[in-house]
Write an enzyme that holds these catalytic residues in place. Structure first.
Site, mmCIF file in Angstrom:
data_model
loop_
_atom_site.group_PDB
_atom_site.id
_atom_site.type_symbol
_atom_site.label_atom_id
_atom_site.label_comp_id
_atom_site.label_asym_id
_atom_site.label_seq_id
_atom_site.Cartn_x
_atom_site.Cartn_y
_atom_site.Cartn_z
ATOM 1 N N GLU A 1 0.687 -1.265 -0.109
ATOM 2 C CA GLU A 1 -0.088 0.080 -0.108
ATOM 3 C C GLU A 1 0.925 1.097 -0.040
ATOM 4 O O GLU A 1 0.304 2.215 -0.429
ATOM 5 C CB GLU A 1 -0.779 0.017 1.139
ATOM 6 C CG GLU A 1 -1.969 -0.891 1.183
ATOM 7 C CD GLU A 1 -3.129 -0.880 0.058
ATOM 8 O OE1 GLU A 1 -3.320 0.592 -0.068
ATOM 9 O OE2 GLU A 1 -3.477 -1.539 -0.695
ATOM 10 N N SER B 1 -31.344 -20.184 56.130
ATOM 11 C CA SER B 1 -30.848 -19.517 57.466
ATOM 12 C C SER B 1 -29.798 -18.603 57.119
ATOM 13 O O SER B 1 -28.998 -18.385 58.028
ATOM 14 C CB SER B 1 -30.495 -20.760 58.244
ATOM 15 O OG SER B 1 -31.437 -21.445 58.838
#
Length: 562
Positions: free
Chosen positions: A40, A297
């Site tokens: 590129e 509990s």
């Protein structure tokens, strides 16, 4: 979404269903960086952001042919276009060049390349090199071979045109061009290029990471974060231990199970796991760690801490475990037995219902309900809304995560909700080698870290709970049926949930030792009557040593022997 170490847990699709994982940092030694620059922008490392001669050449060619023959965009200019998309017009090309020049002055080349590679499309719905490398080859960008990197670098010119799954011949031709450019620039040897050309790329559309699904679902729900690169507190080894433990328990017991591990110091959730296949049955995605269920509990330690702080009881004070009725409400113990006078510690350890219903009546149900809301319980309703005494034995609903976070407050020296003295005494009463032996049996002969722990079993055997805590961690486990079914007698906290919680706890401390609390200065010892547990007088025939809270425990003398 990542775990604490940076490992990717989940990737969700972004806008337009794109898969973008923008966390790659360009490295000049990576093949993908060399291949991209070669094809590129061969002069990328030396130019200032634009190439004036290339712009003039491209403009001349385009004018001569009357159409776009070639471009002159550098990688810097292309990065500008990716960051700020805009039309391909001459005016914008000028602006693009100016912005590229400014960017080159403000940022270094590595930053620019990283931005490009994290934003460029690579075919299908893959955006960015991390998603592309994982999506096409099932590996990270750094692990890409020369041929694979060349193929991906060649795609950026026309991602759809060079898709290897649809246009392999065209993609390979483009790859070979990239390889040739690498050779011309001297960035790859002839031998490397020849080897890369002979290898047919193995396209493997790897699935996106999808680990710890229940944790990730909860994290998104909790934080509202739906996009971006997010690091969670999850610790992979702790999560794995929880997943293995709940799956094993579920397979053995025929019920569902879930576990949560919390770090005490900051309240961070380090693990959250639920048994079963997330993609399995119709209820596979039900997060049982978040579902409200009867608490059993498990709320008794909070009532004990509140009563200690209010000076209503001390650890060795005797409570009455005998039949009682409050306006028609007749509580009973789990085993339907009565033990007469018991200490607060014994009532906690044995999880006796009647002494705690009496204690709640003395403390005040509305005050306890407010206390539970302060701890973050959001699903109370029922007994809490009505101010009922059934709160003492868990006739309200909580989620496992809420419960673990509430115990985190206790573990954090009371967290401002309780005094450090009350939090310490509750932890001390619910810990010790004898308690550990009750949970682990002969396994406790091996060194085990010290944890305080409390179990719970909801009425009609619907839910089994266990929570363990020390100064560093809180471990919570729930076992039950997702449908809420009852009557499964295996669902007892001490039998179903406790072994799972202890298995996880021992994984947290492989050496078998962990930290424990020091007694706060406000805890002091005094002589008490062995019958009542109150401060002894000269008339008490038998005495012993008991603990109290300075400034909170009243100096009430025993009156039983006067």
């Amino acid at each position: 979404m990542r775990d604490r170490s940076g490992e990717v847990l989940r990737v969700t699709l972004g806008p337009n269903d794109t898969d973008c994982r923008p966390y790659y940092t360009a490295d000049p030694s990576d093949w993908i960086v060399r291949a991209l620059v070669a094809v590129e922008d061969g002069t990328f490392w030396t130019h200032c952001g634009v190439r004036p001669l290339s712009i003039l050449r491209a403009a001349g060619q385009n004018l001569f042919y009357g159409r776009r023959i070639s471009g002159a965009s550098t990688l810097s200019m292309q990065t500008v276009r990716l960051i700020k998309p805009h039309p391909k017009t001459l005016l914008w090309k000028v602006r693009e060049a100016i912005m590229a020049l400014k960017m080159e002055r403000a940022k270094d080349k590595i930053w620019i390349l990283s931005q490009y590679l994290n934003r460029a499309p690579f075919g299908s719905n893959l955006v960015g090199i991390e998603a592309a490398a994982q999506g096409w080859f099932g590996k990270s960008p750094k692990a890409l071979g020369l041929g694979e990197a060349a193929l991906l670098a060649g795609m950026v010119q026309a991602p759809s045109r060079f898709r290897p799954d649809r246009n392999l011949k065209r993609a390979l031709k483009r790859r070979d061009y990239v390889l040739r450019r690498l050779g011309e620039l001297g960035w790859a040897t002839p031998e490397q290029i020849a080897a890369a050309r002979t290898v047919l790329p193995e396209i493997r559309r790897a699935p996106r990471p999808f680990k710890a699904p229940f944790y990730c679902d909860w994290f998104v729900q909790e934080t509202g974060i739906t996009h971006g690169d997010v690091t969670t507190p999850l610790e992979a080894d702790v999560q794995s231990a929880c997943e293995a433990a709940v799956d094993e328990a579920s397979a053995a017991g025929g019920y569902a199970a879930s576990a949560v591990v919390l770090r005490v110091a900051d309240g961070a959730v380090l693990a959250l796991a639920c048994s079963g296949d997330y993609f399995g049955a119709k209820d596979g995605q039900v997060n049982t760690a978040l579902a409200p269920r009867p608490a059993g509990s498990t709320l008794k330690p909070f009532l004990a801490a509140l009563a200690l702080d209010r000076g209503l009881v001390t650890p060795e004070e005797r409570l009455l475990d005998a039949p009682v009725a409050f306006k028609g409400y007749r509580p009973a113990n789990f085993d339907n037995r009565y033990r007469g006078r018991v200490t607060l510690r014994d009532a906690l350890v044995l999880s006796l219902n009647i002494p705690f219903v009496r204690l709640l009546h003395k403390t005040g149900a509305p005050a306890f309900a407010d206390n539970l809301r302060t701890l973050g319980f959001r699903h109370l309703g029922g007994e809490a809304a009505e101010g009922g005494l059934g709160m003492a034995i868990g006739n309200v609903e909580v989620s496992l995560l809420e419960l673990v976070r509430a115990y985190g407050t206790l573990a954090r020296n009371g967290g401002g909700v309780y005094s450090p003295e009350a939090a310490y005494l509750v932890a001390d009463m619910l810990s010790g080698r004898e308690r550990t032996g009750a949970a682990l049996g002969h396994v406790a002969d091996v060194a085990c870290p010290r944890f305080a722990w409390k179990t719970g079993t909801s009425s009609a055997y619907r839910d089994a709970w266990t929570v363990l805590w020390n100064p560093e961690y809180v471990v919570g486990v729930w076992c039950g049926h997702k449908s809420g079914g009852f009557g499964d007698t295996a669902l007892v906290g001490a039998k179903a949930a406790a072994p799972v919680a202890w298995k996880i706890a021992r994984r947290l401390y492989p050496a078998g030792s962990g930290p424990w609390y020091g007694a706060p200065p406000g805890v002091f010892r005094r002589t008490i009557c062995s019958l009542t547990g109150l401060a002894a007088t000269a008339d008490c025939p038998e005495t012993e040593e008991g603990r109290a809270l300075r400034g909170r425990t009243p100096a009430t003398l025993c009156a039983a022997h006067r």
